[in-house]
Design a protein around this motif. Structure first.
Motif, short mmCIF file in Angstrom:
data_model
loop_
_atom_site.label_atom_id
_atom_site.label_comp_id
_atom_site.label_asym_id
_atom_site.label_seq_id
_atom_site.Cartn_x
_atom_site.Cartn_y
_atom_site.Cartn_z
N ARG B 170 0.73 -0.85 -0.17
CA ARG B 170 -0.37 -0.10 0.67
C ARG B 170 0.81 1.06 -0.04
NH1 ARG B 170 -5.98 0.45 0.35
NH2 ARG B 170 -6.47 -1.16 -1.14
N ASP B 195 -8.39 -0.45 -7.97
CA ASP B 195 -8.38 -2.42 -7.63
C ASP B 195 -8.61 -2.97 -8.53
OD1 ASP B 195 -8.99 -4.12 -6.59
OD2 ASP B 195 -10.09 -3.93 -4.58
N VAL B 272 -3.41 -4.43 -6.46
CA VAL B 272 -4.02 -3.55 -5.71
C VAL B 272 -5.06 -4.37 -4.58
CG1 VAL B 272 -4.75 -1.93 -5.40
CG2 VAL B 272 -3.66 -2.02 -7.22
N ARG B 273 -4.75 -4.62 -3.29
CA ARG B 273 -5.92 -5.31 -2.47
C ARG B 273 -7.29 -3.61 -2.31
NH1 ARG B 273 -7.26 -9.22 -1.53
NH2 ARG B 273 -7.33 -9.48 0.78
N GLY B 274 -8.60 -4.31 -2.53
CA GLY B 274 -9.31 -3.15 -2.17
C GLY B 274 -9.55 -2.65 -0.85
#
Lengths: 432, 432
Positions: B170, B195, B272-274
């Protein structure tokens, strides 16, 4: 953080040691039931409200955890689901849902939580595990005996050895009431009153029977017969009563078929189960050192239909696994220690993680120091607290030499071995 | 029996074969986590409503199964409890409740059902098992790597071998936004939009970013950088950005520490993790033959505090065990057959039950014929359906002679042996 930080009233968080003990008890009982050819069944945590409504009687209904409808319906304050109250209503529902896919007879066990909004008190929880075994679809007395044997083996697997099955029969009890001229119409109430004999005593039961319209001398006669707990006395009374004789035959057949359990299965006229759905032989298990019954069961040929399933015979039993586990809580039991503790003294730690990976693949329980200290003494203290059998140390010296130090935590003896041979060395030391 | 006979919408009854498969998968994963020194934790099925309220965001809150207050309060239509929505909020609550009793760092795994009132659809259920592993209380990057290794081993234990960990951070992503002059205030919304790249495509993401106030050429630049999925390109962009460089350092450290997994752990800028609670390295696992991610995780040092627990660092991962089990459903797997099937041909059956008891004590799975037929042919057909390896027959002839006939169900070969030697004979035949 106040009350909000606690688990809800009547529920428990199971931390490692206790949870491992519970899991191992459940595994042991499952293994017994599997050996008897029972199949596992798991139903959802909740059922549609209409599936459970009216199935448990009024008192039990007030103990249901009901789930609010969701989304736009939530504001209405109505429930449409209820948490599982037992494994029996779901069993009846499953037989209705999957009937044709199920073997016949359907022999299943179910071990899992049920939820009841009882007032929480010592040893009584709102979330607790029930452990049921049932055969649905067989009239054979072998099915009754098989459940008794399975429950006996399950109790032994739980470490309960000194127990007795107290066997009786609803038909024998009803026959006795007929002998005294007490009609079927008042039968259930009378049996429920007799069930309280050990709790409230003979005089109070006589008084309760009188309230239910049974003449005092009749009530005294019935109570005296039950309280005597003498099979011969009951047999003599039932000699001329067809219903009573059928009940005695059910009892005798179960006693004979369960003969392999020796004197641990006995006819106990005093044993009256409170629930009114039993139709054949019924039993409770008393065990030395345990209050109340550690298991109970019987034949209930009309229950599945009454619960909304098809009209099929059934026989089953339930093991009081929570009660048995509770008696063990005071037993000191070792936590799960590490086989190998790896230190982390700085530098390139990736080699240590590879070593850990290799050792874990060989089935060893391996922990890595994850704290903030870089001091060996502190890390060895951690290894000791983890009850580690070995510690693997890789400080600057070892790293420079491409080696690790392997230390026996009990003796303090330690040796340096090359990186590439470390896994094999450790496995050998631990007898792998 | 209509809809009432079905399990509630979005839930499943697990019958024997599928349940055994699920239990064995859960046991395999548990065993892996145990080897890593993680301890099991089981929390109640429900939490106090105030513990979960406000923890999941608005959309998730509408998916909670809320439980009506009970007794006299039921009529008010208010809820006071909610079924577990995940294992993370209960973990934070447990750390608050039991803090001092827990080891530090607290390494725990939790495998059990959670409940979400999602619209049921193919492969999405309202009751499903989540499988989480977390280390709370350690800043060490070794903790991150240990979770990655543990998840990798868990996937292998589930039969998933061909997988890749896609790693990002992140901080690296936020650094990239800084390089483009996109401020922290719009950062989360921008990351949530990025994401969706694989789902909705680059143009749609650019449009969404523009809606969020990002200039079109800036949006195009960011999307192009992410979509290129090139570590070198991102490294070059972040060279002068301190935040981005910290993110790259987190990624590089995890790649190095997880080196034992070889090329199965890679830096993937496109990933990209939500969820917005991650603070360090994050990862998803893609596996050949599986749609979506089969596991995901990362470091989330501020989450426990945000969920009402103490302010402690944490790192964890979750294995998509339902998704993996679903892909296996089509695999034909043998049911659990009997080792020995015992016939019941009338006469005194108590000897057969004793024999059954002896064989079960030796660990064999033994079934007794419980149907109503007294014909041998019909009972052997049942034994065959039960996939029994041996049948034991005790008809009138055998009973008169004090013997049993032991039949190999595959070959049809059979021999008579005396009652008292039967158990030993059967055990020998089955290689016990």
């Amino acid at each position: 953080m106040g009350q909000a930080a606690q688990a809800p009233s009547g529920t428990r968080d199971f931390l490692a040691d206790e949870l491992r003990r519970r899991k191992s008890a459940i595994a042991a009982v499952s293994e017994v039931f599997e050996r008897y050819g029972f199949d596992p069944l798991e139903t959802p945590a909740f059922e549609r409200l209409e599936v459970v409504t009216g199935k448990y009687g009024e008192e039990a209904s007030s103990l249901l955890f009901k789930i609010l409808r969701r989304g736009v319906h939530e504001a209405g304050g109505q429930a449409d689901l209820a948490l599982r109250y037992d494994h029996t209503v779901p069993l009846a529902r499953v037989i209705g849902t999957h009937g044709s896919k199920l073997p016949s007879p359907f022999k299943r066990y179910a071990i899992g939580p049920v939820w009841r909004a009882d007032r929480p008190q010592e040893g009584r929880f709102r979330e607790f595990v029930q452990c049921d075994v049932d055969t649905v679809g067989s009239h054979s007395p072998l099915a009754d005996a098989e459940v008794v044997y399975a429950v006996a083996d399950a109790l032994e697997a739980l470490g309960v050895d000194d127990f007795r099955f107290l066997v009786n029969s609803r038909e024998a009890l009803r026959g006795l009431l007929e002998v005294y001229g007490v009609g079927a119409e008042s039968g259930e109430g009378v049996l429920a009153a007799l069930d309280k004999l050990d709790k409230i005593g003979g005089d109070a039961v006589v008084a309760e029977l009188a309230q239910r319209g049974v003449a005092t001398d009749t009530a005294e006669g019935i109570v005296a017969d039950i309280a005597a707990d003498s099979p011969d006395r009951i047999r003599a009374k039932l000699e001329a009563n067809p219903r009573g004789k059928q009940g005695l035959a059910d009892i005798d057949q179960l006693l004979k078929l369960a003969g392999g359990l020796g004197g641990r299965v006995v006819f106990a006229p005093r044993m009256v189960r409170g629930l009114d759905y039993y139709t054949g032989a019924i039993w409770e298990v008393e065990a030395a050192g345990y209050p109340g019954a550690v298991a109970a069961g019987g034949r209930y040929d009309r229950l599945v239909a009454a619960l909304g399933g098809p009209d099929v015979p059934a026989v089953g039993g339930s093991v009081g696994i929570e009660r048995i586990l509770a008696m063990r809580e005071t037993t000191a039991e070792d936590g799960q220690g590490l086989d190998v503790a790896l230190t982390a003294l700085g530098g390139d730690e990736s080699g240590m993680l590879r070593l850990a990976h290799d050792l874990r693949r060989c089935g060893l329980r391996v922990g890595t120091y994850l704290g903030s200290s870089t001091k060996l003494a502190k890390q060895l203290k951690w290894a000791h607290e983890q009850q580690a059998r070995l510690a693997v140390i890789r400080g600057a010296d070892e790293q420079a030499a491409g080696e690790v130090t392997v230390r026996d935590m009990a003796s303090g003896e330690q040796h340096r071995v090359p990186d590439e041979g470390a896994a094999a060395y450790v496995e050998r030391l631990l007898g792998r």
